[in-house]
Scaffold this motif. Structure first.
Motif, short mmCIF file in Angstrom:
data_model
loop_
_atom_site.label_atom_id
_atom_site.label_comp_id
_atom_site.label_asym_id
_atom_site.label_seq_id
_atom_site.Cartn_x
_atom_site.Cartn_y
_atom_site.Cartn_z
N ILE A 12 6.62 -3.16 6.92
CA ILE A 12 5.64 -2.12 7.23
C ILE A 12 5.06 -1.52 5.95
CG2 ILE A 12 5.34 0.18 8.24
CD1 ILE A 12 7.39 -0.62 10.36
N LEU A 13 5.94 -1.21 5.01
CA LEU A 13 5.48 -0.63 3.74
C LEU A 13 4.61 -1.61 2.97
CD1 LEU A 13 8.64 1.27 2.45
CD2 LEU A 13 6.53 2.25 3.34
N ASP A 14 5.01 -2.88 2.96
CA ASP A 14 4.25 -3.89 2.24
C ASP A 14 2.86 -4.06 2.85
OD1 ASP A 14 3.95 -5.69 0.14
OD2 ASP A 14 4.57 -7.40 1.38
N ALA A 15 2.79 -4.05 4.19
CA ALA A 15 1.50 -4.18 4.86
C ALA A 15 0.62 -2.96 4.58
CB ALA A 15 1.71 -4.34 6.37
N ALA A 16 1.22 -1.77 4.62
CA ALA A 16 0.46 -0.55 4.33
C ALA A 16 0.00 -0.54 2.88
CB ALA A 16 1.33 0.67 4.62
N TYR A 17 0.88 -1.00 1.99
CA TYR A 17 0.52 -1.07 0.56
C TYR A 17 -0.65 -2.02 0.34
CZ TYR A 17 0.96 -2.17 -4.42
OH TYR A 17 0.71 -2.38 -5.75
N GLY A 18 -0.60 -3.19 0.98
CA GLY A 18 -1.67 -4.16 0.84
C GLY A 18 -2.99 -3.63 1.38
N ALA A 19 -2.92 -2.95 2.52
CA ALA A 19 -4.14 -2.40 3.12
C ALA A 19 -4.75 -1.31 2.23
CB ALA A 19 -3.83 -1.85 4.50
N LEU A 20 -3.89 -0.43 1.70
CA LEU A 20 -4.40 0.69 0.89
C LEU A 20 -4.93 0.21 -0.45
CD1 LEU A 20 -4.73 3.72 1.22
CD2 LEU A 20 -2.54 4.04 0.06
N THR A 21 -4.24 -0.73 -1.08
CA THR A 21 -4.73 -1.26 -2.36
C THR A 21 -6.01 -2.07 -2.15
OG1 THR A 21 -3.20 -3.14 -2.13
CG2 THR A 21 -2.49 -1.28 -3.51
N GLY A 22 -6.08 -2.79 -1.04
CA GLY A 22 -7.30 -3.54 -0.74
C GLY A 22 -8.48 -2.62 -0.52
N LEU A 23 -8.26 -1.53 0.22
CA LEU A 23 -9.32 -0.55 0.45
C LEU A 23 -9.73 0.12 -0.85
CD1 LEU A 23 -11.13 0.93 2.45
CD2 LEU A 23 -9.24 2.52 2.89
N SER A 24 -8.76 0.39 -1.71
CA SER A 24 -9.05 1.01 -3.02
C SER A 24 -9.93 0.08 -3.85
CB SER A 24 -7.75 1.31 -3.76
OG SER A 24 -6.97 2.24 -3.05
N ALA A 25 -9.63 -1.22 -3.81
CA ALA A 25 -10.41 -2.18 -4.57
C ALA A 25 -11.86 -2.23 -4.07
CB ALA A 25 -9.78 -3.57 -4.47
N TYR A 119 3.90 9.17 1.91
CA TYR A 119 4.92 9.77 1.04
C TYR A 119 5.69 8.68 0.29
CZ TYR A 119 9.12 12.35 -0.36
OH TYR A 119 10.14 12.90 -1.07
N THR A 120 6.09 7.65 1.03
CA THR A 120 6.89 6.58 0.43
C THR A 120 6.06 5.73 -0.52
OG1 THR A 120 8.22 6.49 2.45
CG2 THR A 120 8.41 4.64 0.94
N LEU A 121 4.82 5.41 -0.13
CA LEU A 121 3.97 4.55 -0.98
C LEU A 121 3.70 5.18 -2.33
CD1 LEU A 121 1.28 3.13 1.50
CD2 LEU A 121 3.25 1.96 0.52
N PHE A 122 3.64 6.51 -2.39
CA PHE A 122 3.33 7.16 -3.65
C PHE A 122 4.57 7.79 -4.28
CE2 PHE A 122 -0.85 6.78 -1.79
CZ PHE A 122 -1.64 6.49 -2.89
N LEU A 123 5.73 7.33 -3.83
CA LEU A 123 6.99 7.83 -4.39
C LEU A 123 7.78 6.74 -5.09
CD1 LEU A 123 8.82 10.41 -4.50
CD2 LEU A 123 9.98 9.48 -2.49
N ARG A 124 7.79 5.54 -4.49
CA ARG A 124 8.60 4.45 -5.01
C ARG A 124 7.87 3.69 -6.12
NH1 ARG A 124 12.99 3.03 -2.22
NH2 ARG A 124 12.87 0.87 -2.97
N THR A 125 8.64 3.28 -7.13
CA THR A 125 8.05 2.54 -8.24
C THR A 125 7.82 1.07 -7.88
OG1 THR A 125 10.29 2.14 -9.11
CG2 THR A 125 9.08 4.06 -9.96
N ASP A 126 8.45 0.60 -6.81
CA ASP A 126 8.21 -0.78 -6.36
C ASP A 126 8.12 -0.80 -4.85
OD1 ASP A 126 10.99 -2.01 -5.15
OD2 ASP A 126 11.37 -0.47 -6.67
N ILE A 127 7.33 -1.71 -4.34
CA ILE A 127 7.16 -1.90 -2.90
C ILE A 127 7.45 -3.36 -2.58
CG2 ILE A 127 5.56 -1.79 -0.94
CD1 ILE A 127 6.18 0.94 -2.04
N ALA A 128 8.45 -3.59 -1.76
CA ALA A 128 8.83 -4.95 -1.35
C ALA A 128 9.05 -5.86 -2.56
CB ALA A 128 7.77 -5.54 -0.43
N GLY A 129 9.62 -5.31 -3.62
CA GLY A 129 9.99 -6.12 -4.77
C GLY A 129 8.93 -6.27 -5.84
N HIS A 130 7.73 -5.72 -5.65
CA HIS A 130 6.70 -5.83 -6.68
C HIS A 130 6.29 -4.44 -7.15
CE1 HIS A 130 3.87 -4.82 -3.47
NE2 HIS A 130 4.37 -5.81 -2.76
N PRO A 131 5.79 -4.33 -8.38
CA PRO A 131 5.44 -3.01 -8.94
C PRO A 131 4.41 -2.28 -8.07
CG PRO A 131 5.43 -4.68 -10.65
CD PRO A 131 5.55 -5.42 -9.35
N ASN A 132 4.56 -0.97 -7.99
CA ASN A 132 3.66 -0.15 -7.19
C ASN A 132 2.48 0.31 -8.04
OD1 ASN A 132 2.40 1.60 -5.45
ND2 ASN A 132 4.18 2.88 -5.07
#
Length: 249
Positions: A12-25, A119-132
């Motif tokens: 779930i976190l990895d999918a949310a991370y991908g969606a948010l970083t993609g939207l940011s791009a 909260y979690t996406l902007f707290l952890r230094t890594d998400i699903a094993g890759h740098p945040n």
């Protein structure tokens, strides 16, 4: 044990991370360094738009509860010496009228997972094993991954973070004060919920979001600020569409 290493949560976190970083791009050519903050704003607006039907149901339920106020007062007088009977009769009345005293909690509960993910996406230094990479983004020089409390207690001090948080908290306090004044609860005679102490506590709850915001990363604080502002505007519009009885105003 790291709960975020649990495969379903990690996915779930990895999918949310991908969606948010993609939207940011996608937004970066238009918003520059504020691309991630802009993405958070768009996500917030999208979530709030999805919850419009919930807001309408809430407004209808609030209107129904206001119309029930005379019946609730009658129950209070009839069963004030029998609390158990009063509770049963009150809940039966809400059931008969197809409403609930807790209807206003649904929007808050529905948004809790979104706030938790941000909260979690902007707290952890890594998400699903890759740098945040989200932690490298900022809003007007304030890191989206830093909370006001962490900055003040653990450092490093950042004037930009202090100013951005001050602006967001000021907005939340103004919104809370307007909400408190405009949407006062309807008192019910002899009800413990209508005691001066309880009414003061209910008024104080309007400011709880501003208090909570200082402990979460700036990205989550941005989400909360937009949410409370949207909520106030939506409630004003829906109150006009579903007005309360004059006696309950």
């Amino acid at each position: 044990m790291d709960i975020f290493a649990f495969p379903p949560i990690m996915a779930i976190l990895d999918a949310a991370y991908g969606a948010l970083t993609g939207l940011s791009a996608l937004l970066e050519p238009f918003t520059g360094a504020a691309a991630a903050a802009s993405a958070v704003i768009l996500v917030t607006l999208f979530v709030r738009a999805l919850l419009i039907p919930v807001g309408i149901s809430q407004a209808k339920a609030e209107q129904s509860r206001a119309k029930l106020a005379p019946k609730l007062r009658a129950l209070q007088k009839r069963h004030k010496k029998n609390p158990e009977r009063l509770q049963r009769e009150t809940m039966q009345l809400y059931k008969d009228e197809n409403t609930s005293p807790l209807a206003g909690c649904l929007p808050v509960l529905a948004q809790a997972p979104v706030v938790g993910i941000l909260y979690t996406l902007f707290l952890r230094t890594d998400i699903a094993g890759h740098p945040n990479e989200l932690l490298t983004h900022d809003l007007f020089g304030a890191s989206l991954g830093t909370s006001l409390v962490h900055m003040l207690t653990a450092g490093p001090f950042s004037l930009a973070t202090l100013l951005v948080y001050a602006a967001l908290i000021a907005i939340m306090i103004v919104v809370a004060e307007i909400t408190r004044r405009v949407f006062r609860p309807t008192p019910v005679d002899d009800s413990p919920m209508s005691s001066p102490t309880m009414l003061r506590m209910m008024s104080a709850l309007h400011y709880l979001t501003a208090v909570f915001a200082v402990f979460v990363p700036l990205a989550a604080g941005l989400y909360l600020t937009i949410t409370v502002t949207w909520t106030l505007a939506q409630r004003v519009i829906l109150r006009r569409r579903y007005p309360l009885p004059v006696s309950a105003g």
